[in-house]
Write a protein that holds these residues in place. Structure first.
Motif, PDB file in Angstrom:
ATOM      1  N   VAL A  45       0.836  -1.205   0.000  1.00 48.58           N
ATOM      2  CA  VAL A  45       0.000   0.000   0.000  1.00 48.58           C
ATOM      3  C   VAL A  45       0.870   1.253   0.000  1.00 48.58           C
ATOM      4  CG1 VAL A  45      -1.623   1.352   1.364  1.00 48.58           C
ATOM      5  CG2 VAL A  45      -2.000  -1.084   1.065  1.00 48.58           C
ATOM      6  N   ILE A  70      -4.642   5.028   0.330  1.00 45.14           N
ATOM      7  CA  ILE A  70      -5.424   3.897  -0.186  1.00 45.14           C
ATOM      8  C   ILE A  70      -6.052   3.177   0.989  1.00 45.14           C
ATOM      9  CG2 ILE A  70      -5.334   1.726  -1.463  1.00 45.14           C
ATOM     10  CD1 ILE A  70      -2.926   2.837  -2.977  1.00 45.14           C
ATOM     11  N   SER A  72      -7.891   0.291   1.484  1.00 42.97           N
ATOM     12  CA  SER A  72      -8.368  -1.000   0.978  1.00 42.97           C
ATOM     13  C   SER A  72      -7.562  -2.120   1.639  1.00 42.97           C
ATOM     14  CB  SER A  72      -8.208  -1.086  -0.542  1.00 42.97           C
ATOM     15  OG  SER A  72      -8.953  -0.084  -1.192  1.00 42.97           O
ATOM     16  N   PHE A  75      -5.096  -5.174   0.350  1.00 42.82           N
ATOM     17  CA  PHE A  75      -4.806  -4.439  -0.871  1.00 42.82           C
ATOM     18  C   PHE A  75      -4.327  -5.358  -1.990  1.00 42.82           C
ATOM     19  CE2 PHE A  75      -1.508  -2.133  -3.355  1.00 42.82           C
ATOM     20  CZ  PHE A  75      -2.355  -1.292  -4.050  1.00 42.82           C
ATOM     21  N   GLN A  78      -7.128  -7.299  -3.490  1.00 40.14           N
ATOM     22  CA  GLN A  78      -8.000  -6.484  -4.336  1.00 40.14           C
ATOM     23  C   GLN A  78      -7.332  -6.172  -5.674  1.00 40.14           C
ATOM     24  OE1 GLN A  78      -9.657  -3.069  -2.387  1.00 40.14           O
ATOM     25  NE2 GLN A  78     -10.437  -4.246  -0.644  1.00 40.14           N
ATOM     26  N   VAL A  79      -6.020  -5.915  -5.625  1.00 39.50           N
ATOM     27  CA  VAL A  79      -5.303  -5.643  -6.870  1.00 39.50           C
ATOM     28  C   VAL A  79      -5.348  -6.863  -7.778  1.00 39.50           C
ATOM     29  CG1 VAL A  79      -3.033  -5.180  -7.861  1.00 39.50           C
ATOM     30  CG2 VAL A  79      -3.797  -3.880  -5.887  1.00 39.50           C
ATOM     31  N   ASN A  83      -9.858  -4.860  -8.652  1.00 38.06           N
ATOM     32  CA  ASN A  83     -10.797  -3.854  -8.162  1.00 38.06           C
ATOM     33  C   ASN A  83     -10.335  -3.336  -6.812  1.00 38.06           C
ATOM     34  OD1 ASN A  83     -13.312  -2.764  -6.829  1.00 38.06           O
ATOM     35  ND2 ASN A  83     -14.097  -3.205  -8.852  1.00 38.06           N
ATOM     36  N   ILE A  84     -10.178  -1.991  -6.674  1.00 39.12           N
ATOM     37  CA  ILE A  84      -9.758  -1.365  -5.414  1.00 39.12           C
ATOM     38  C   ILE A  84     -10.927  -0.562  -4.875  1.00 39.12           C
ATOM     39  CG2 ILE A  84      -8.116   0.225  -4.346  1.00 39.12           C
ATOM     40  CD1 ILE A  84      -6.169  -0.470  -6.579  1.00 39.12           C
ATOM     41  N   ASP A  85     -11.196  -0.709  -3.575  1.00 37.26           N
ATOM     42  CA  ASP A  85     -12.395  -0.125  -2.981  1.00 37.26           C
ATOM     43  C   ASP A  85     -12.389   1.399  -2.940  1.00 37.26           C
ATOM     44  OD1 ASP A  85     -13.520  -2.565  -2.592  1.00 37.26           O
ATOM     45  OD2 ASP A  85     -12.890  -2.763  -0.506  1.00 37.26           O
ATOM     46  N   VAL A  87      -9.956   5.278  -2.440  1.00 39.67           N
ATOM     47  CA  VAL A  87      -8.707   6.041  -2.390  1.00 39.67           C
ATOM     48  C   VAL A  87      -9.049   7.501  -2.078  1.00 39.67           C
ATOM     49  CG1 VAL A  87      -6.690   6.861  -3.672  1.00 39.67           C
ATOM     50  CG2 VAL A  87      -7.522   4.537  -4.034  1.00 39.67           C
TER      51      VAL A  87
END
Length: 321
Positions: A45, A70, A72, A75, A78-79, A83-85, A87
């Motif tokens: 992150v 960031i 998330s 992390f 998600q990457v 899809n990232i929640d 920022v």
């Protein structure tokens, strides 16, 4: 004599203890692995935030590196899922042409990575963008050109008041004005002056520009000879009325008219130079979001606060990369 059953009892007691020890070791090992994974996720992150801040500073030609956070977890997971929640971005001091934007705060939800990881990433799509833009009064005072005028919140909605001192002849006059903020289209902002005037306390008020003129205070107007004023101007002019155009020229050309009032004709002459609404023009400004911004990015609500002018920014399905 020890029987066979008695010899087996201690061995039976050792087995549960061995199971407990093994279980404890597994739990400790799992905790260590999870700690390293969390630490690795956090480092990932921090690295992504640093790279994003550097790229944003370079792309937008910012004076200072923005703050990127960031929010998330996990992390890395998600990457990998593409899809990232969420920022958050904080950009200070953005150069926007005639004025500087003191601060831009933004939040992005649902960032969809375009392409396949790790080598074929083409960019991303920002599903929802929300932002807050601040134009600081200090910056507006300095950069709009009204160095002798100070802006402040007005009493009405989206109104700005202006006040300051201005040298006129050998007097210090007060500049007062009222401006209105409005949104122009979906990407523009404009501040226009609706009322600007110059006040010499206790003597007069002068309104520059078309339709303006000189208004004497009541005590001063009472000292002026009404008959001499009408004879000099050739018009039926009352000293209490606002005097415009040629009447002002007559006052300068006939200093004796102003002598009873104690007003120096050079003061009126100095005010005449403000016929063009220079003061008002210095207070006006307009700004526009760049036309080449990707996606559907627009300005929404505009408001005036004690610190400056705020505008909300929204966007959806914004492509980057």
């Amino acid at each position: 004599m020890i029987t066979g059953d008695e010899k087996e009892r201690p061995r039976a007691g050792r087995k549960p203890r061995r199971i407990v020890r093994r279980t404890a070791k597994v739990v400790v090992a799992l905790a260590v692995v999870l700690a390293f994974l969390a630490l690795g996720d956090r480092w990932a992150v921090l690295y992504a935030e640093n790279v994003a801040a550097q790229q944003m500073q370079k792309a937008l030609k910012l004076r200072a590196e923005p703050e990127v956070h960031i929010d998330s977890f996990p992390f890395i997971g998600q990457v990998l899922a593409g899809n990232i929640d969420h920022v958050d971005v904080n950009v200070p001091d953005v150069d926007a042409g005639p004025v500087s934007v003191a601060q831009v705060k933004g939040a992005v939800d649902d960032i969809r990575i375009v392409g396949s990881l790790p080598s074929s990433v083409k960019g991303a799509v920002l599903s929802r963008v929300r932002g807050d833009i601040l134009l600081d009064f200090k910056d507006l005072n300095r950069e709009v050109g009204a160095s002798q005028v100070h802006l402040m919140p007005g009493p009405g909605k989206n109104t700005v008041l202006a006040g300051g001192d201005l040298p006129v002849g050998d007097k210090r006059a007060q500049v007062r004005g009222r401006a209105q903020l409005q949104r122009t289209g979906d990407r523009g902002l404009r501040m226009t002056v609706q009322d600007a005037r110059v006040v010499v306390p206790g003597l007069l008020t002068y309104v520059p520009g078309k339709g303006g003129g000189l208004q004497l205070t009541a005590p001063v107007a009472d000292k002026m000879d009404e008959g001499e004023l009408q004879q000099a101007t050739g018009k039926h002019v009352l000293p209490q009325q606002m005097m415009k155009g040629r009447v002002l020229d007559t006052l300068v050309d006939h200093p004796s008219l102003l002598k009873p009032t104690g007003i120096d004709p050079s003061l009126v002459k100095g005010l005449q130079k403000l016929r063009e609404p220079k003061v008002a023009q210095q207070m006006e400004f307009s700004g526009q979001l760049p036309d080449n911004l990707p996606g559907d990015i627009r300005l929404r609500d505009i408001s005036v606060t004690k610190n400056g002018v705020r505008a909300e920014l929204t966007g959806k399905d914004v492509p980057v990369g």
